[in-house]
Structures are given as C-alpha cells and as structure tokens.
Design a protein around this motif. Sequence first.
Motif, PDB file in Angstrom:
ATOM      1  N   ALA A  49       0.945  -1.255  -0.064  1.00 32.97           N
ATOM      2  CA  ALA A  49      -0.093   0.067  -0.145  1.00 32.97           C
ATOM      3  C   ALA A  49       0.822   1.240  -0.008  1.00 32.97           C
ATOM      4  N   VAL A  50       0.333   2.338  -0.570  1.00 32.41           N
ATOM      5  CA  VAL A  50       0.959   3.650  -0.374  1.00 32.41           C
ATOM      6  C   VAL A  50      -0.005   4.636   0.350  1.00 32.41           C
ATOM      7  N   LEU A  51       0.477   5.118   1.338  1.00 31.88           N
ATOM      8  CA  LEU A  51      -0.299   5.944   2.256  1.00 31.88           C
ATOM      9  C   LEU A  51       0.081   7.406   2.013  1.00 31.88           C
ATOM     10  N   LEU A  52      -0.935   8.318   1.652  1.00 32.42           N
ATOM     11  CA  LEU A  52      -0.530   9.728   1.608  1.00 32.42           C
ATOM     12  C   LEU A  52      -1.044  10.394   2.725  1.00 32.42           C
ATOM     13  N   GLY A  53      -0.226  10.992   3.570  1.00 31.58           N
ATOM     14  CA  GLY A  53      -0.540  11.749   4.849  1.00 31.58           C
ATOM     15  C   GLY A  53      -0.016  10.953   6.065  1.00 31.58           C
ATOM     16  N   ALA A  54       0.273  11.691   7.099  1.00 26.67           N
ATOM     17  CA  ALA A  54       0.573  11.311   8.374  1.00 26.67           C
ATOM     18  C   ALA A  54       0.058  11.733   9.484  1.00 26.67           C
ATOM     19  N   GLY A  55      -1.175  12.316   9.136  1.00 23.01           N
ATOM     20  CA  GLY A  55      -1.732  13.014  10.585  1.00 23.01           C
ATOM     21  C   GLY A  55      -2.636  11.911  11.325  1.00 23.01           C
ATOM     22  N   GLY A  56      -3.699  12.422  11.969  1.00 21.08           N
ATOM     23  CA  GLY A  56      -4.302  11.361  12.987  1.00 21.08           C
ATOM     24  C   GLY A  56      -5.071  10.373  12.193  1.00 21.08           C
ATOM     25  N   GLY A  57      -5.652  10.616  10.984  1.00 12.84           N
ATOM     26  CA  GLY A  57      -6.315   9.847  10.225  1.00 12.84           C
ATOM     27  C   GLY A  57      -5.696   8.694   9.564  1.00 12.84           C
ATOM     28  N   ALA A  58      -4.136   9.226   9.209  1.00 11.09           N
ATOM     29  CA  ALA A  58      -3.215   8.381   8.699  1.00 11.09           C
ATOM     30  C   ALA A  58      -2.776   7.273   9.628  1.00 11.09           C
ATOM     31  N   ARG A 107       7.052  14.156   9.682  1.00 10.44           N
ATOM     32  CA  ARG A 107       5.946  13.887  10.103  1.00 10.44           C
ATOM     33  C   ARG A 107       5.763  12.460   9.973  1.00 10.44           C
ATOM     34  N   ALA A 108       5.851  12.017   8.381  1.00 13.59           N
ATOM     35  CA  ALA A 108       5.695  10.552   7.994  1.00 13.59           C
ATOM     36  C   ALA A 108       6.879   9.685   8.819  1.00 13.59           C
ATOM     37  N   GLU A 109       7.986  10.208   9.130  1.00 12.27           N
ATOM     38  CA  GLU A 109       9.092   9.548   9.803  1.00 12.27           C
ATOM     39  C   GLU A 109       8.589   9.325  11.197  1.00 12.27           C
ATOM     40  N   GLY A 110       7.934  10.306  11.562  1.00  8.13           N
ATOM     41  CA  GLY A 110       7.701  10.136  13.191  1.00  8.13           C
ATOM     42  C   GLY A 110       6.502   9.078  13.022  1.00  8.13           C
ATOM     43  N   LEU A 111       5.669   9.061  12.308  1.00  8.86           N
ATOM     44  CA  LEU A 111       4.567   7.858  12.061  1.00  8.86           C
ATOM     45  C   LEU A 111       5.323   6.517  12.122  1.00  8.86           C
TER      46      LEU A 111
END
Length: 307
Positions: free
Chosen positions: A123-132, A156-160
């Motif tokens: 999968a490819v995920l765009l976004g790294a907020g709460g929804g992501a 933020r993506a690295e944080g996720l």
Amino acid sequence: MTKRVVLIGHPVAHSLSGAMQQAAFDAAGIDAAYELWDRSPLALPGAIAEIRRDEFLGVNVTIPHKERVVPLVDRLTEEAQATGAVNTITREGRRLVGHNTDVAGFDAALDRLVGRQKMPKHAVLLGAGGGARAVAYGLIRAGFQRVIVFNRHLHRAEGLVKHFAKGAAHMELRAMPWHVSIIESELAKTKVLVNATSIGLVGDETPVPGEILPSDLLVLDLIYKRTRFLRDAEAAGSSAMDGETMLLHQGAAAFKLWTGQEAPLDVMAQALAEARAGGIQSAEGEPAGESDPPIEAGAATAASGAG
Ligand code: NDP
C-alpha cells in the motif's frame, strides 16, 4: 433522565456526527441527546472533567483534540494506545476509557474496497496525521507487507513510521519524501492507495497528478466526498471509494461502545445523506468545507458490491 453524549472539537458546528448519532439513538429508542461542544485546547481539561458525571453516556473527540485528550483519560484501549489518538470515550463509573473507532471505520472501508479479492500486501499511504495513523495501524493488522508513507513534511511521516516500528518489525513500513517521481515509482509497485491528507477537502485540489495514477488500483480517499483524486483514479481504471464507509463505521462502533447495542447502520447512513443534502458540509474530524453537491449513498465504486 435524558443521557448526554457530546462531541468535543474546535470547531464542531459543521460536524455530521450529530445527525448520524441522534438518528441512531432515536431509532433504537435510547433517551439520549447528542450535543456539540466547541472547546479550545485550553478548555479541554475542564470539558473532560465535566463528562465524568453520571448524566453523560459517552463522548466523541475530534480535531484538534484527538491526541491531546490521551493523557486526560484513565485507560486506553489497544487501538487508542497503538495510534496515540482517541476519538471516542466511554465511562466506567467515574473513570474514562479512550477508544479509537477510526480504526474500525478504516477496517470496514478496506474490507469493502477489497471485496472478494485476496487482501493485497502493498500500500501507498498519503498523509501522516491522525487519520493516517488509523490507516497505518489497520494496514499493519490486515497483514500488509509493504506500506510506503508520503507526507508533505517528511519528518511527520518518519514520526509515524517510528511510532509503529515495533508492531511493524516483520514488514517494510517506510517514509519517503513527497516527490511526484518517487510517488509514481511506488505506485507502480502497489495495489492499494489511500489519501489521508486533507487535500481535496476544500476546493478541487488533488494530492497527486492524475497522469501518474496506474490502472487497476484500489483507491480510498478518507474525505467524505467525490474528490478529484477519486475521479482521476476512476478515469485511470481503478476502483475508488470515498470516506463515507469509514465515517459511518467509526460512528457505529462508537454507538455500540456507549449503548452496548448494534448500531442501526441503515438509519445512520440515511441521516448522513440527509444532513449532507441539507447543507452540513463536514464529516467528523473535518473542518468546514466549501459548498459541494451531496454524494449519493453508495456512490463509491468499490471493487465489488460488498458492504
Ligand atoms: P491532520 O490535520 O492530522 O492531518 C492532515 C494531513 O494532511 C497531514 O498529513 C498534512 O500534511 C496533510 N496536508 C494538509 N494540507 C496539505 C497540503 N496543502 N499539502 C500537502 N499535505 C497537506 O488531519 P486528519 O489526519 O485527522 O485528517 C486528514 C483527512 O482525513 C481529513 O480530510 C479528514 O476529514 C479525513 N478523515 C476522515 C475520516 C472518516 O471517517 N472518513 C476519519 C479521520 C479523518 P503535513 O503533516 O505535511 O501538514
């Protein structure tokens, strides 16, 4: 005595959850009223103290408080702990339990999107907020072996990725910089593409140019409308679904937690469609968008008719 259920957010005036949950309470014969509480971050601890009282059946929490509320409750469920975000609160006496029903909402959306096909692995995920975070957790639990996270702010993506590193040790969960050429190259290797950014919520913007979308993907946009991203994906020959199923099922899961009863899904779906047709623009967790035609219930073209 009428029980109280509240949505705490900032802003909340445009939330669709009120219509959806109130219709469910009424249909189930539960004497409860759903209230919208607009509370600034400074007022959040006071609001959380207030909802410990017996008259409150439960609480929804939305932007911008989903993460901030975590230290204010007494216990977290596995999903809330794993994602670091709470969107639903239940009471155990005066103790508060934090849940994350966005995860259940995403699980339902993914199941519907995949339909009768074998669960994909990439999968490819765009976004790294709460929804992501709810999406990433759902993908890990669904057995995905490779999930690439793109975000405008790479850190933020690295944080996720770091947040889920332990639970994802058996697989490849990686953050990559937001460059169209890199996204294009990753899309060629994937089957599932999820937009968990808020690009497209307002206006007609899209996170990735339509030209780089391959055919035959399974595409989910968390946004509760037929975005340009979804239209482009369909034009490229992919199956595309909006955020309605996720919104509905996160609400249904919250209803069950508060009442102990199965949620009346048809009633809730109908209430959502009516609220949207009546001009309420925002899904749970969304700031108010600009005026947009209501989507038809089930307008999403999932890979099969499942769900
Ligand atoms: P957050 O505010 O936590 O995250 C927003 C995300 O969008 C971040 O990844 C942010 O990137 C990205 N973003 C915003 N604007 C831009 C831009 N102009 N260019 C590039 N990236 C951008 O929000 P949530 O995660 O809570 O919500 C994201 C979306 O998902 C919203 O539209 C929300 O409504 C929807 N949602 C739907 C649900 C449903 O039930 N259907 C449930 C939860 C969310 P950056 O970090 O770089 O700022």
